[in-house]
Design an enzyme around this catalytic site. Structure first.
Site, short mmCIF file in Angstrom:
data_model
loop_
_atom_site.label_atom_id
_atom_site.label_comp_id
_atom_site.label_asym_id
_atom_site.label_seq_id
_atom_site.Cartn_x
_atom_site.Cartn_y
_atom_site.Cartn_z
N CYS A 129 0.86 -1.19 0.00
CA CYS A 129 0.00 0.00 0.00
C CYS A 129 0.89 1.24 0.00
CB CYS A 129 -0.87 -0.05 1.26
SG CYS A 129 -1.83 1.44 1.60
N HIS A 130 0.33 2.36 -0.48
CA HIS A 130 1.14 3.58 -0.48
C HIS A 130 1.58 3.97 0.93
CE1 HIS A 130 2.37 6.98 -3.17
NE2 HIS A 130 2.82 7.34 -1.99
N THR A 131 0.81 3.58 1.93
CA THR A 131 1.20 3.93 3.31
C THR A 131 2.51 3.26 3.70
OG1 THR A 131 -1.15 4.18 3.82
CG2 THR A 131 0.35 4.05 5.68
N HIS A 183 0.92 -4.13 5.89
CA HIS A 183 -0.30 -4.13 6.72
C HIS A 183 -1.51 -4.55 5.89
CE1 HIS A 183 -0.18 -0.29 4.64
NE2 HIS A 183 -1.51 -0.25 4.76
N GLU A 184 -1.30 -5.20 4.74
CA GLU A 184 -2.42 -5.55 3.86
C GLU A 184 -2.30 -7.04 3.52
OE1 GLU A 184 -4.16 -2.65 0.63
OE2 GLU A 184 -2.72 -3.96 -0.38
N CYS A 199 -11.71 -4.40 19.84
CA CYS A 199 -11.74 -5.15 21.10
C CYS A 199 -13.16 -5.36 21.57
CB CYS A 199 -10.91 -4.43 22.17
SG CYS A 199 -11.68 -2.92 22.81
N CYS A 230 -13.64 -1.19 24.49
CA CYS A 230 -13.17 0.17 24.81
C CYS A 230 -14.28 1.18 24.56
CB CYS A 230 -11.91 0.51 23.99
SG CYS A 230 -12.23 0.80 22.24
N CYS A 235 -15.13 1.36 20.80
CA CYS A 235 -15.89 0.21 20.28
C CYS A 235 -17.33 0.25 20.79
CB CYS A 235 -15.23 -1.11 20.71
SG CYS A 235 -13.78 -1.56 19.74
N CYS A 259 -10.95 1.73 17.47
CA CYS A 259 -10.64 1.04 18.74
C CYS A 259 -9.29 1.51 19.27
CB CYS A 259 -10.61 -0.46 18.47
SG CYS A 259 -10.02 -1.47 19.84
N ARG A 287 -3.80 0.66 20.31
CA ARG A 287 -3.34 1.71 19.39
C ARG A 287 -2.07 2.43 19.87
NH1 ARG A 287 -1.26 4.21 16.43
NH2 ARG A 287 -1.92 5.57 14.72
N CYS A 344 -6.53 -3.66 3.72
CA CYS A 344 -6.42 -2.18 3.73
C CYS A 344 -7.16 -1.57 2.54
CB CYS A 344 -4.98 -1.70 3.77
SG CYS A 344 -4.91 0.10 3.83
N ARG A 381 -2.11 -2.54 -7.43
CA ARG A 381 -1.60 -3.28 -6.28
C ARG A 381 -0.67 -4.38 -6.74
NH1 ARG A 381 -2.61 0.34 -3.02
NH2 ARG A 381 -3.58 -0.04 -0.99
P1 NAD Z 1 -1.32 5.08 -5.03
O1 NAD Z 1 0.06 5.63 -5.07
O2 NAD Z 1 -1.55 3.73 -5.58
O3 NAD Z 1 -2.35 6.08 -5.75
C1 NAD Z 1 -2.26 7.46 -5.66
C2 NAD Z 1 -2.80 8.06 -6.97
O4 NAD Z 1 -2.83 9.47 -6.82
C3 NAD Z 1 -1.93 7.76 -8.17
O5 NAD Z 1 -2.73 7.24 -9.22
C4 NAD Z 1 -1.33 9.10 -8.56
O6 NAD Z 1 -1.11 9.24 -9.95
C5 NAD Z 1 -2.41 10.05 -8.05
N1 NAD Z 1 -1.94 11.41 -7.80
C6 NAD Z 1 -0.77 11.80 -7.22
N2 NAD Z 1 -0.73 13.14 -7.14
C7 NAD Z 1 -1.86 13.60 -7.68
C8 NAD Z 1 -2.41 14.92 -7.86
N3 NAD Z 1 -1.76 16.00 -7.45
N4 NAD Z 1 -3.63 15.03 -8.43
C9 NAD Z 1 -4.32 13.92 -8.84
N5 NAD Z 1 -3.85 12.66 -8.70
C10 NAD Z 1 -2.64 12.52 -8.11
O7 NAD Z 1 -1.75 5.14 -3.48
P2 NAD Z 1 -2.88 4.30 -2.69
O8 NAD Z 1 -2.28 3.03 -2.16
O9 NAD Z 1 -4.13 4.26 -3.48
O10 NAD Z 1 -3.06 5.25 -1.40
C11 NAD Z 1 -3.60 6.54 -1.57
C12 NAD Z 1 -3.52 7.33 -0.28
O11 NAD Z 1 -4.39 6.76 0.69
C13 NAD Z 1 -2.14 7.32 0.37
O12 NAD Z 1 -1.92 8.59 0.97
C14 NAD Z 1 -2.27 6.27 1.46
O13 NAD Z 1 -1.32 6.46 2.49
C15 NAD Z 1 -3.69 6.54 1.91
N6 NAD Z 1 -4.40 5.47 2.62
C16 NAD Z 1 -5.21 5.84 3.64
C17 NAD Z 1 -5.97 4.90 4.32
C18 NAD Z 1 -6.89 5.29 5.41
O14 NAD Z 1 -7.42 4.41 6.11
N7 NAD Z 1 -7.17 6.58 5.60
C19 NAD Z 1 -5.86 3.55 3.95
C20 NAD Z 1 -5.02 3.22 2.90
C21 NAD Z 1 -4.28 4.18 2.23
N1 AHE Z 2 1.05 7.36 11.36
C1 AHE Z 2 0.50 8.53 10.68
C2 AHE Z 2 -0.94 8.35 10.31
C3 AHE Z 2 -1.14 7.22 9.36
C4 AHE Z 2 -2.61 7.05 9.08
O1 AHE Z 2 -3.39 8.01 9.04
N2 AHE Z 2 -3.01 5.82 8.89
C5 AHE Z 2 -4.36 5.49 8.51
C6 AHE Z 2 -4.31 4.17 7.83
S1 AHE Z 2 -3.34 4.20 6.39
C7 AHE Z 2 -3.48 2.61 5.86
O2 AHE Z 2 -2.87 2.48 4.67
C8 AHE Z 2 -5.28 5.29 9.70
O3 AHE Z 2 -6.15 4.45 9.73
N3 AHE Z 2 -5.12 6.05 10.70
C9 AHE Z 2 -5.82 5.89 11.92
C10 AHE Z 2 -4.93 5.23 12.93
O4 AHE Z 2 -5.40 4.93 14.04
O5 AHE Z 2 -3.75 4.99 12.59
C11 AHE Z 2 0.71 9.79 11.47
O6 AHE Z 2 0.45 10.87 10.92
O7 AHE Z 2 1.15 9.70 12.63
ZN ZN Z 3 -2.77 0.73 3.54
#
Ligand code: NAD
Ligand code: AHE
Ligand code: ZN
Length: 369
Positions: A40-42, A62-63, A92, A95, A98, A106, A110, A169, A364
């Site tokens: 994942c991008h994360t 994490h995926e 859990c 908490c 939850c 949860c 964490r 994820c 992916r």
């Molecule tokens: P990815 O790299 O596969 O996809 C990102 C896409 O964004 C790419 O297609 C790229 O071309 C595009 N992009 C980049 N800059 C851009 C711009 N300025 N304008 C338009 N498009 C643009 O990444 P991913 O795995 O899909 O993850 C995406 C984001 O989501 C990451 O920041 C990741 O950390 C986050 N994420 C968050 C959660 C959550 O629970 N909140 C879960 C998983 C991933």
């Molecule tokens: N560690 C970062 C924050 C990272 C973050 O926001 N993670 C997302 C999941 S990304 C999965 O690919 C999330 O779920 N956050 C809630 C949590 O509890 O982590 C920071 O900025 O410190």
């Molecule tokens: Zn992820």
């Protein structure tokens, strides 16, 4: 025991494939043999050094999906042989969060999870006698990993791990954000910024919700073909316009879209996503993860005039109670996973998976052990 693992020894360095030592699971913990893991991008974000919670050396990932090998004292919800998906958002059931019924966030494990440690404050991984940190409570870039019992969803043993690992994820996050966070309704208009694994999953969720207009935005037009297959009605490349993309979208829609999703982690795009949402009721969901020190901004007038800014973690999904059902949905075809898997490779090649992601060539990559 020994385990092959891709270890992040420091920020910005390629992962190194080494044999680490993994200690047996302690009270409330479970040893899992990971069969498959997505990248994942994360993972790339944390490896880059931009993650305030990033600690090194660590086993990222994490995926994943895998099989329980051994359970520690007191573990009752899973047993050896069960098929599982590790959860970075534990459940859990006890908490404050939850029990609230309002969130999936949860807090049971964490705090230690964020420090790369197991709930007792120690690590189960080491290399040459030096501790190696855990990551997001999962560490799926090791063939054998130890996770907390509350961080495991037990799934149908017939499920194809090469596909359902993505429910650990990316796909759950995108689909869940549409249904649980935004609550998209039939006919609603949607804009999705970023068409990686998360954005395409949000697209799939929008189509499931019977959204009307679905505008997909990416700076890499190579993503548009798959986006259209997933149901995008229009694809936009911001580079094709000489004005801000939010103005383009407002021009196309009149007053903006009902829901927008930022799936990139870019704070300027987060602003654009908020500002292209509908006057009076539009909402913008932040999914992307932004680096240390980054902040969002907009004119408060954007909120005064009815737009809402929200965020979504793991799509608001409660992992232990809801993820098994999503696995069933994948098995019956209600959730499509296969199109996300653009590449598969063994652990030895995992750095190629990061390169493919950065080059915009993969959605992916799934690593198999
Ligand atoms: P990815 O790299 O596969 O996809 C990102 C896409 O964004 C790419 O297609 C790229 O071309 C595009 N992009 C980049 N800059 C851009 C711009 N300025 N304008 C338009 N498009 C643009 O990444 P991913 O795995 O899909 O993850 C995406 C984001 O989501 C990451 O920041 C990741 O950390 C986050 N994420 C968050 C959660 C959550 O629970 N909140 C879960 C998983 C991933
Ligand atoms: N560690 C970062 C924050 C990272 C973050 O926001 N993670 C997302 C999941 S990304 C999965 O690919 C999330 O779920 N956050 C809630 C949590 O509890 O982590 C920071 O900025 O410190
Ligand atoms: Zn992820």
């Amino acid at each position: 025991m020994k385990s092959r693992a891709a270890v992040a020894f420091g920020p910005g360095k390629p992962l190194e494939i080494v044999e680490i030592d993994v200690e047996p699971p302690r009270k409330g913990e479970v040893l899992v043999k990971i069969t498959h893991t997505g990248v994942c991008h994360t993972d790339a974000f944390t490896l880059s050094g931009d993650d305030p919670e990033g600690v090194f050396p660590a086993v990222l990932g994490h995926e994943g999906a895998g099989v329980v090998v051994e359970v520690g004292e007191g573990v009752t919800s899973v047993k050896a042989g069960d098929h599982v998906i590790p959860l970075y958002t534990a459940e859990c059931g006890e908490c404050l969060f939850c029990k609230s019924g309002k969130t999936n966030l949860c807090v049971a494990v964490r705090a230690t999870q964020g420090k790369g440690l197991m709930p007792d404050g120690t690590t189960r991984f080491s290399y040459n006698g030096q501790p190696i940190y855990h990551y997001m409570g999962c560490s799926t870039f090791s063939e054998y990993t130890v996770v907390a019992e509350v961080s495991l969803a037990k799934i149908n043993p017939e499920a194809n791990h090469e596909h359902v690992c993505l429910l650990g994820c990316g796909v759950t996050t995108g689909i869940g954000a549409v249904h649980n966070t935004a609550k998209v309704q039939p006919g609603d208009s949607v804009a999705i910024f970023g068409l990686g694994g998360i954005g395409l999953a949000a697209l799939q969720g929008a189509r499931q919700a019977k959204a009307g207009r679905i505008i997909a935005i990416d700076t890499n037009p190579a993503k548009f073909e798959l986006a259209k297959k997933f149901g995008a009605t229009e694809c936009l490349n911001p580079k094709d316009y000489d004005k801000p993309i939010q103005e383009v979208i407002i021009g196309m829609t009149g007053w903006g879209v009902d829901h927008s999703f930022e799936c990139i982690g870019n704070v300027d795009v987060m602003r654009a996503a908020l500002e292209c949402s509908h006057r009076g009721w539009g909402q913008s969901i932040i999914i992307g993860v932004a680096g240390a020190g980054k902040e969002i901004s907009t004119r408060p007038f954007q909120l005064v005039t009815g737009r809402q800014w929200k965020g979504s973690a793991f799509g608001g999904v409660k992992g232990r109670s809801q993820l098994p059902g999503m696995v069933e949905d994948a098995m019956t075809g209600k959730i499509e996973l296969e199109p996300f898997v653009t590449h598969t490779m063994g652990l030895d090649d995992i750095n190629d998976a990061f390169d493919l992601m950065h080059e915009g060539k993969s959605i992916r990559t799934v690593i198999h052990y």
